[in-house]
Design a protein around this motif. Structure first.
Motif, PDB file in Angstrom:
ATOM      1  N   VAL A   1      42.020  75.779  11.666  1.00 37.10           N
ATOM      2  CA  VAL A   1      41.056  75.620  12.901  1.00 37.10           C
ATOM      3  C   VAL A   1      39.803  75.966  12.805  1.00 37.10           C
ATOM      4  CG1 VAL A   1      40.357  75.193  15.593  1.00 37.10           C
ATOM      5  CG2 VAL A   1      42.718  75.683  14.708  1.00 37.10           C
ATOM      6  N   GLU A   2      38.353  75.262  12.233  1.00 30.42           N
ATOM      7  CA  GLU A   2      37.642  75.686  12.669  1.00 30.42           C
ATOM      8  C   GLU A   2      36.397  76.210  13.330  1.00 30.42           C
ATOM      9  OE1 GLU A   2      34.955  76.617   9.717  1.00 30.42           O
ATOM     10  OE2 GLU A   2      35.814  75.725   9.129  1.00 30.42           O
ATOM     11  N   ASN A   3      36.009  77.158  13.847  1.00 29.62           N
ATOM     12  CA  ASN A   3      35.304  77.458  15.104  1.00 29.62           C
ATOM     13  C   ASN A   3      34.394  77.319  14.781  1.00 29.62           C
ATOM     14  OD1 ASN A   3      34.440  78.430  17.701  1.00 29.62           O
ATOM     15  ND2 ASN A   3      35.489  80.746  16.690  1.00 29.62           N
ATOM     16  N   TYR A   4      33.216  76.659  15.431  1.00 27.36           N
ATOM     17  CA  TYR A   4      31.880  76.046  15.099  1.00 27.36           C
ATOM     18  C   TYR A   4      31.348  77.474  16.361  1.00 27.36           C
ATOM     19  CZ  TYR A   4      33.118  72.329  12.224  1.00 27.36           C
ATOM     20  OH  TYR A   4      33.337  71.747  11.625  1.00 27.36           O
ATOM     21  N   LEU A   5      31.676  78.022  17.143  1.00 37.27           N
ATOM     22  CA  LEU A   5      30.574  78.865  17.983  1.00 37.27           C
ATOM     23  C   LEU A   5      31.252  80.209  16.580  1.00 37.27           C
ATOM     24  CD1 LEU A   5      30.885  77.313  21.354  1.00 37.27           C
ATOM     25  CD2 LEU A   5      28.905  77.498  19.838  1.00 37.27           C
ATOM     26  N   PRO A   6      29.926  81.592  16.910  1.00 35.35           N
ATOM     27  CA  PRO A   6      30.440  82.132  16.366  1.00 35.35           C
ATOM     28  C   PRO A   6      31.468  83.407  16.682  1.00 35.35           C
ATOM     29  CG  PRO A   6      28.252  82.642  17.955  1.00 35.35           C
ATOM     30  CD  PRO A   6      28.877  80.994  17.648  1.00 35.35           C
ATOM     31  N   PHE A   7      31.989  83.225  17.905  1.00 29.56           N
ATOM     32  CA  PHE A   7      32.551  84.354  18.528  1.00 29.56           C
ATOM     33  C   PHE A   7      34.170  84.354  17.750  1.00 29.56           C
ATOM     34  CE2 PHE A   7      29.534  84.428  22.010  1.00 29.56           C
ATOM     35  CZ  PHE A   7      29.231  86.176  22.430  1.00 29.56           C
ATOM     36  N   PRO A   8      35.003  85.230  17.615  1.00 31.23           N
ATOM     37  CA  PRO A   8      36.312  85.211  17.028  1.00 31.23           C
ATOM     38  C   PRO A   8      36.938  85.264  17.794  1.00 31.23           C
ATOM     39  CG  PRO A   8      35.650  87.942  17.731  1.00 31.23           C
ATOM     40  CD  PRO A   8      34.082  86.818  18.207  1.00 31.23           C
ATOM     41  N   LEU A   9      38.282  84.460  17.287  1.00 29.57           N
ATOM     42  CA  LEU A   9      39.689  83.157  18.294  1.00 29.57           C
ATOM     43  C   LEU A   9      40.258  84.398  18.649  1.00 29.57           C
ATOM     44  CD1 LEU A   9      40.699  80.816  15.931  1.00 29.57           C
ATOM     45  CD2 LEU A   9      39.100  80.561  17.973  1.00 29.57           C
ATOM     46  N   GLN A  10      40.818  85.665  18.408  1.00 31.94           N
ATOM     47  CA  GLN A  10      41.118  86.473  18.654  1.00 31.94           C
ATOM     48  C   GLN A  10      40.273  87.724  18.577  1.00 31.94           C
ATOM     49  OE1 GLN A  10      43.106  85.004  16.454  1.00 31.94           O
ATOM     50  NE2 GLN A  10      44.124  83.755  18.132  1.00 31.94           N
ATOM     51  N   VAL A  11      41.040  88.590  19.435  1.00 28.75           N
ATOM     52  CA  VAL A  11      40.289  90.613  19.443  1.00 28.75           C
ATOM     53  C   VAL A  11      41.472  91.511  19.580  1.00 28.75           C
ATOM     54  CG1 VAL A  11      38.083  91.651  20.325  1.00 28.75           C
ATOM     55  CG2 VAL A  11      37.629  89.459  19.522  1.00 28.75           C
ATOM     56  N   PRO A  12      42.074  91.500  19.104  1.00 27.73           N
ATOM     57  CA  PRO A  12      43.321  92.692  18.836  1.00 27.73           C
ATOM     58  C   PRO A  12      42.886  93.125  19.934  1.00 27.73           C
ATOM     59  CG  PRO A  12      43.426  91.611  17.175  1.00 27.73           C
ATOM     60  CD  PRO A  12      42.064  92.011  17.096  1.00 27.73           C
ATOM     61  N   TYR A  13      41.451  94.456  19.687  1.00 29.42           N
ATOM     62  CA  TYR A  13      40.830  95.713  20.447  1.00 29.42           C
ATOM     63  C   TYR A  13      41.249  95.350  21.625  1.00 29.42           C
ATOM     64  CZ  TYR A  13      37.975  99.518  21.745  1.00 29.42           C
ATOM     65  OH  TYR A  13      37.136  99.770  23.014  1.00 29.42           O
ATOM     66  N   LEU A  14      41.111  94.063  22.860  1.00 25.37           N
ATOM     67  CA  LEU A  14      40.705  93.489  24.106  1.00 25.37           C
ATOM     68  C   LEU A  14      42.565  93.624  24.243  1.00 25.37           C
ATOM     69  CD1 LEU A  14      38.208  91.169  24.001  1.00 25.37           C
ATOM     70  CD2 LEU A  14      37.961  94.022  24.786  1.00 25.37           C
ATOM     71  N   LYS A  15      43.473  93.586  24.156  1.00 23.75           N
ATOM     72  CA  LYS A  15      44.717  93.109  24.461  1.00 23.75           C
ATOM     73  C   LYS A  15      45.193  93.670  25.563  1.00 23.75           C
ATOM     74  CE  LYS A  15      47.835  96.480  21.979  1.00 23.75           C
ATOM     75  NZ  LYS A  15      47.141  97.500  21.484  1.00 23.75           N
ATOM     76  N   GLU A  16      44.813  94.502  25.905  1.00 27.88           N
ATOM     77  CA  GLU A  16      45.054  95.136  27.271  1.00 27.88           C
ATOM     78  C   GLU A  16      44.005  94.909  28.263  1.00 27.88           C
ATOM     79  OE1 GLU A  16      47.320  96.973  27.708  1.00 27.88           O
ATOM     80  OE2 GLU A  16      48.067  96.082  25.679  1.00 27.88           O
ATOM     81  N   VAL A  17      43.276  94.184  28.070  1.00 26.35           N
ATOM     82  CA  VAL A  17      42.033  93.445  28.940  1.00 26.35           C
ATOM     83  C   VAL A  17      42.414  91.994  29.605  1.00 26.35           C
ATOM     84  CG1 VAL A  17      39.485  92.996  29.593  1.00 26.35           C
ATOM     85  CG2 VAL A  17      39.844  94.813  27.596  1.00 26.35           C
ATOM     86  N   ASP A  18      42.245  91.678  30.875  1.00 25.78           N
ATOM     87  CA  ASP A  18      43.434  90.377  31.554  1.00 25.78           C
ATOM     88  C   ASP A  18      41.933  90.068  30.696  1.00 25.78           C
ATOM     89  OD1 ASP A  18      41.380  91.656  33.345  1.00 25.78           O
ATOM     90  OD2 ASP A  18      43.186  91.223  35.049  1.00 25.78           O
ATOM     91  N   LYS A  19      40.983  89.735  31.680  1.00 29.29           N
ATOM     92  CA  LYS A  19      39.910  88.709  31.878  1.00 29.29           C
ATOM     93  C   LYS A  19      38.161  89.172  30.977  1.00 29.29           C
ATOM     94  CE  LYS A  19      40.966  84.933  34.611  1.00 29.29           C
ATOM     95  NZ  LYS A  19      40.813  84.936  35.706  1.00 29.29           N
ATOM     96  N   ILE A  20      37.609  88.984  29.982  1.00 27.97           N
ATOM     97  CA  ILE A  20      35.693  89.751  30.406  1.00 27.97           C
ATOM     98  C   ILE A  20      35.818  88.544  29.176  1.00 27.97           C
ATOM     99  CG2 ILE A  20      36.873  90.297  27.316  1.00 27.97           C
ATOM    100  CD1 ILE A  20      35.515  93.004  27.809  1.00 27.97           C
ATOM    101  N   VAL A  21      33.614  88.541  29.370  1.00 27.32           N
ATOM    102  CA  VAL A  21      32.820  87.942  28.805  1.00 27.32           C
ATOM    103  C   VAL A  21      31.773  88.019  28.219  1.00 27.32           C
ATOM    104  CG1 VAL A  21      31.322  86.234  29.637  1.00 27.32           C
ATOM    105  CG2 VAL A  21      33.196  86.326  31.112  1.00 27.32           C
ATOM    106  N   TYR A  22      31.672  87.947  27.430  1.00 29.63           N
ATOM    107  CA  TYR A  22      30.719  88.555  26.321  1.00 29.63           C
ATOM    108  C   TYR A  22      29.357  87.284  26.428  1.00 29.63           C
ATOM    109  CZ  TYR A  22      33.869  91.966  24.757  1.00 29.63           C
ATOM    110  OH  TYR A  22      34.746  93.155  24.670  1.00 29.63           O
TER     111      TYR A  22
END
Length: 194
Positions: free
Chosen positions: A1-22
């Motif tokens: 899957v090509e992602n044209y926006l700059p954010f990563p599809l997965q961030v393992p560091y956030l696996k315990e965080v239910d919801k977050i926005v950047y």
């Protein structure tokens, strides 16, 4: 899957965080994550040079389908979700000229603002000013050279110039993680006590 926006599809560091926005100043884009998985991303235009959006951790609080700007009562803001109650900072639908142009708010397309309006949680209050539980965390990060060339002009020479890595997200989050997890635990216990 090509992602044209700059954010990563997965961030393992956030696996315990239910919801977050950047919100990223350099790329003028935002991303919403659930347990480290990207669930939504889009363009934004943030605070202009005279009224920059402070780079820090916020939490969502109240929302309104339609409200009026605190800067100009002729500006109608749709799908507004406030993140800084005292300073009137929030995300909402408004025109996107393609560069930081707001009075510190986070502008979105109507489609994006509507999705985020429904997706994010409000704070829980007792009375009018006793916060029982904060909403979800929101991190505004990065710098924007208002006097230099637009950051996206770099993309011609380097298509990955504005890319944000999972390590970048971890670095931007690490100093706030304790506060984020404490607020999340409190939010969940408030939900469960109803």
């Amino acid at each position: 899957v090509e992602n044209y926006l700059p954010f990563p599809l997965q961030v393992p560091y956030l696996k315990e965080v239910d919801k977050i926005v950047y919100f990223s100043y350099p790329s003028q884009s935002f991303a919403a994550y659930e347990y480290g998985e990207l669930v939504y991303t889009g363009q934004t235009n943030m605070g202009r040079k005279a009224d920059p959006t402070p780079q820090k951790l916020y939490f969502t609080n109240w929302k309104a389908e339609e409200t009026t700007s605190t800067f100009n009562d002729e500006w109608e803001l749709r799908w507004n979700f406030n993140i800084e109650n005292k300073e009137g900072i929030g995300w909402h639908q408004y025109e996107l000229p393609g560069y930081p142009a707001s009075h510190s708010c986070l502008r979105m397309t109507e489609e994006d603002a509507r999705f985020m309006y429904d997706w994010a949680d409000q704070w829980k209050l007792k009375g009018t000013d006793n916060v029982l539980a904060k909403g979800i965390p929101v991190i505004v990060f990065g710098t924007y050279n208002f006097d230099g060339p637009k950051p996206w002009l770099q993309l011609v020479a380097n298509p990955k110039a504005l890319e944000i890595s999972a390590a970048d997200i971890e670095k931007e989050t690490a100093g706030y993680l304790g506060e984020i997890m404490k607020a999340q635990q409190n939010r969940l216990s408030q939900k469960n006590s109803n």
